[in-house]
Design a protein around this motif. Structure first.
Motif, PDB file in Angstrom:
ATOM      1  N   TYR A  34       0.825  -1.206   0.000  1.00  0.00           N
ATOM      2  CA  TYR A  34       0.000   0.000   0.000  1.00  0.00           C
ATOM      3  C   TYR A  34       0.863   1.261   0.000  1.00  0.00           C
ATOM      4  CZ  TYR A  34       1.025  -0.300   5.022  1.00  0.00           C
ATOM      5  OH  TYR A  34       1.665  -0.416   6.235  1.00  0.00           O
ATOM      6  N   PHE A  35       2.181   1.111   0.082  1.00  0.00           N
ATOM      7  CA  PHE A  35       3.074   2.262   0.026  1.00  0.00           C
ATOM      8  C   PHE A  35       3.078   2.845  -1.391  1.00  0.00           C
ATOM      9  CE2 PHE A  35       4.422   1.175   4.125  1.00  0.00           C
ATOM     10  CZ  PHE A  35       5.336   2.105   4.606  1.00  0.00           C
ATOM     11  N   PRO A  36       3.261   4.159  -1.517  1.00  0.00           N
ATOM     12  CA  PRO A  36       3.333   4.773  -2.847  1.00  0.00           C
ATOM     13  C   PRO A  36       4.474   4.178  -3.669  1.00  0.00           C
ATOM     14  CG  PRO A  36       3.142   6.458  -1.128  1.00  0.00           C
ATOM     15  CD  PRO A  36       3.379   5.159  -0.423  1.00  0.00           C
ATOM     16  N   ALA A  37       4.290   4.171  -4.987  1.00  0.00           N
ATOM     17  CA  ALA A  37       5.277   3.560  -5.873  1.00  0.00           C
ATOM     18  C   ALA A  37       6.642   4.223  -5.765  1.00  0.00           C
ATOM     19  CB  ALA A  37       4.783   3.615  -7.315  1.00  0.00           C
ATOM     20  N   ASN A  38       6.672   5.522  -5.436  1.00  0.00           N
ATOM     21  CA  ASN A  38       7.951   6.230  -5.357  1.00  0.00           C
ATOM     22  C   ASN A  38       8.526   6.265  -3.952  1.00  0.00           C
ATOM     23  OD1 ASN A  38       6.103   7.965  -4.235  1.00  0.00           O
ATOM     24  ND2 ASN A  38       6.749   9.778  -5.378  1.00  0.00           N
ATOM     25  N   ALA A  39       7.877   5.602  -2.992  1.00  0.00           N
ATOM     26  CA  ALA A  39       8.402   5.555  -1.624  1.00  0.00           C
ATOM     27  C   ALA A  39       9.709   4.768  -1.606  1.00  0.00           C
ATOM     28  CB  ALA A  39       7.386   4.918  -0.679  1.00  0.00           C
ATOM     29  N   SER A  40      10.657   5.215  -0.807  1.00  0.00           N
ATOM     30  CA  SER A  40      11.951   4.538  -0.761  1.00  0.00           C
ATOM     31  C   SER A  40      11.809   3.091  -0.300  1.00  0.00           C
ATOM     32  CB  SER A  40      12.919   5.300   0.159  1.00  0.00           C
ATOM     33  OG  SER A  40      12.385   5.427   1.467  1.00  0.00           O
ATOM     34  N   ILE A 191      -2.380   8.216   7.874  1.00  0.00           N
ATOM     35  CA  ILE A 191      -1.112   8.935   7.724  1.00  0.00           C
ATOM     36  C   ILE A 191      -1.110   9.759   6.445  1.00  0.00           C
ATOM     37  CG2 ILE A 191       0.038   7.019   6.527  1.00  0.00           C
ATOM     38  CD1 ILE A 191       1.608   9.487   9.073  1.00  0.00           C
ATOM     39  N   THR A 192      -1.859   9.323   5.430  1.00  0.00           N
ATOM     40  CA  THR A 192      -1.911  10.087   4.183  1.00  0.00           C
ATOM     41  C   THR A 192      -2.656  11.406   4.358  1.00  0.00           C
ATOM     42  OG1 THR A 192      -3.898   8.884   3.479  1.00  0.00           O
ATOM     43  CG2 THR A 192      -1.763   8.019   2.760  1.00  0.00           C
ATOM     44  N   GLU A 193      -3.518  11.487   5.376  1.00  0.00           N
ATOM     45  CA  GLU A 193      -4.277  12.713   5.639  1.00  0.00           C
ATOM     46  C   GLU A 193      -3.537  13.663   6.570  1.00  0.00           C
ATOM     47  OE1 GLU A 193      -7.939  11.405   7.290  1.00  0.00           O
ATOM     48  OE2 GLU A 193      -8.573  10.313   5.508  1.00  0.00           O
ATOM     49  N   ALA A 194      -2.503  13.170   7.233  1.00  0.00           N
ATOM     50  CA  ALA A 194      -1.836  13.953   8.271  1.00  0.00           C
ATOM     51  C   ALA A 194      -1.201  15.247   7.754  1.00  0.00           C
ATOM     52  CB  ALA A 194      -0.791  13.093   8.987  1.00  0.00           C
ATOM     53  N   PRO A 195      -0.474  15.243   6.627  1.00  0.00           N
ATOM     54  CA  PRO A 195       0.139  16.506   6.190  1.00  0.00           C
ATOM     55  C   PRO A 195      -0.880  17.617   5.967  1.00  0.00           C
ATOM     56  CG  PRO A 195       1.134  14.660   5.036  1.00  0.00           C
ATOM     57  CD  PRO A 195      -0.057  14.113   5.763  1.00  0.00           C
ATOM     58  N   PHE A 216       5.719   9.768   3.768  1.00  0.00           N
ATOM     59  CA  PHE A 216       4.371  10.345   3.709  1.00  0.00           C
ATOM     60  C   PHE A 216       4.367  11.865   3.910  1.00  0.00           C
ATOM     61  CE2 PHE A 216       3.686   5.872   4.506  1.00  0.00           C
ATOM     62  CZ  PHE A 216       2.666   5.574   3.610  1.00  0.00           C
ATOM     63  N   ARG A 217       5.471  12.534   3.539  1.00  0.00           N
ATOM     64  CA  ARG A 217       5.553  13.992   3.435  1.00  0.00           C
ATOM     65  C   ARG A 217       5.408  14.724   4.772  1.00  0.00           C
ATOM     66  NH1 ARG A 217       1.006  15.301   1.002  1.00  0.00           N
ATOM     67  NH2 ARG A 217       1.648  17.476   0.903  1.00  0.00           N
ATOM     68  N   ILE A 218       5.653  14.035   5.877  1.00  0.00           N
ATOM     69  CA  ILE A 218       5.594  14.706   7.171  1.00  0.00           C
ATOM     70  C   ILE A 218       6.711  15.742   7.274  1.00  0.00           C
ATOM     71  CG2 ILE A 218       5.552  14.376   9.665  1.00  0.00           C
ATOM     72  CD1 ILE A 218       3.216  13.111   8.064  1.00  0.00           C
ATOM     73  N   ALA A 219       7.820  15.476   6.595  1.00  0.00           N
ATOM     74  CA  ALA A 219       8.949  16.412   6.610  1.00  0.00           C
ATOM     75  C   ALA A 219       8.558  17.779   6.063  1.00  0.00           C
ATOM     76  CB  ALA A 219      10.106  15.838   5.792  1.00  0.00           C
ATOM     77  N   GLU A 220       7.558  17.821   5.180  1.00  0.00           N
ATOM     78  CA  GLU A 220       7.177  19.073   4.537  1.00  0.00           C
ATOM     79  C   GLU A 220       6.355  19.986   5.444  1.00  0.00           C
ATOM     80  OE1 GLU A 220       5.231  18.226   0.853  1.00  0.00           O
ATOM     81  OE2 GLU A 220       6.758  16.772   0.227  1.00  0.00           O
TER      82      GLU A 220
END
Length: 333
Positions: A34-40, A191-195, A216-220
């Motif tokens: 279920y992780f995004p295709a571009n996730a490390s 987690i996808t809704e968190a940012p 999941f872009r929390i860094a942003e």
């Protein structure tokens, strides 16, 4: 050459040189994520591991990763996706279904997992010893843990008293109760809704390890991290039992031996990724606030009732074995 480059290079060379021929009858097996295709985690872990399995299978089967929830988006249903045969392989978070996997609650207790090395080595050891149970409808390929879940927040948290009233995205019962124990406000959102929730001001931060923070872009949307170790997540790479039964003895032996390869790759991946994430954070001015030993002790005291709950659910043998193996691991380092 590191493990990831070795795996990828080996798979390419095998294909070119014909060392791992794919016959007409070779079966294609699916690995769901279920992780995004571009996730490390997908590009640097799942795909290289699938390439390694394909190479080692020597033409009996190949493994293809289906990421981004292609075979099922709900993280809570990944075990069913595999057990019902929608996918041959998948990765699951047993803690999402504590009633089915009661032993896994111990990894989520604050302070139990101190590093990805300690957590992953001990989790895999307990599984190999038959102490850590993971249901009867799945073939376990490997078991591992994340690093400690810590707090990534929009505003600075300097000590444990600053957690009062802070709205934090949590996952599962034990993270919820840990946040409540220090007067925080747990929020059970995806987690996808968190940012976006942090951007809107309806959420202050998240509990996550550094990998989830990055994927999941929390860094942003957060400028601070507070290193209070609020448990970790144990995960399992699982296989459909019927898919496993259909393999030759050699194919089954490969799957049986793959857990050690996964663990080695995982620890190297996690630590190399962590170095990159922290370096990126320093460049952005992201501040990491270290939790003091006193604050960690206060957190463990505030959540001591959770240990009693996990002991009741998992049993003394599991808890005591985890503590014993962890002490032995730490002494060996």
């Amino acid at each position: 050459m590191n493990a990831f480059k070795s795996v990828i290079t080996g798979a390419v060379l095998a294909s070119v040189a014909g060392l791992a021929p794919q016959g007409a009858d070779a079966r294609e097996m699916s690995l769901a994520s279920y992780f995004p295709a571009n996730a490390s985690f997908v590009t640097e872990m799942l795909e290289p591991f699938a390439a390694w399995l394909t190479e080692q299978a020597n033409g009996e089967f190949s493994v293809v990763v289906y990421s981004g929830g292609t075979l099922g988006r709900d993280p809570n249903q990944q075990d069913r996706i595999v057990s019902t045969g929608i996918a041959d392989f998948g990765h699951i978070v047993p803690g999402r279904n504590p009633g089915v996997y009661p032993h896994y609650g111990l990894f989520e207790l604050p302070g139990m997992v101190t590093s990805v090395e300690q957590g992953s080595n001990v989790a895999w050891q307990l599984h190999q010893e038959g102490i850590l149970e993971t249901g009867d409808n799945l073939k376990i390929v490997s078991v591992w843990t994340t690093g400690p879940y810590i707090i990534h927040n929009r505003d600075r948290i300097g000590d444990i008293s600053d957690l009062s009233g802070v709205r934090l995205r949590v996952l599962g019962q034990y993270q919820t109760e840990s946040v409540l124990a220090v007067d925080g406000v747990p929020q059970a959102i995806s987690i996808t809704e968190a940012p976006e929730s942090i951007n809107r001001g309806t959420l202050d931060g998240v509990l996550s390890d550094w990998s989830v923070y990055d994927s999941f872009r929390i860094a942003e949307v957060t400028d601070y991290s507070y290193t209070m170790p609020l448990g970790s997540l144990a995960m399992s790479l699982v296989m459909n039992p019927d898919s496993y039964a259909e393999l030759s003895p050699e194919g089954q032996a490969l799957i049986d031996s793959a857990g050690d390869q996964w663990k080695t790759m995982w620890i190297e991946f996690y630590n190399s990724n962590l170095e990159r994430i922290l370096a990126d954070g320093v460049e952005r001015g992201h501040e990491v606030v270290e939790a003091t030993p006193e604050d960690i002790a206060a957190m463990r005291e505030a959540t001591s009732h959770l240990m009693a709950e996990v002991r009741e659910a998992a049993g003394d043998e599991v808890i005591d074995a985890f503590i014993d193996r962890s002490e032995a691991f730490m002494a060996s380092q």
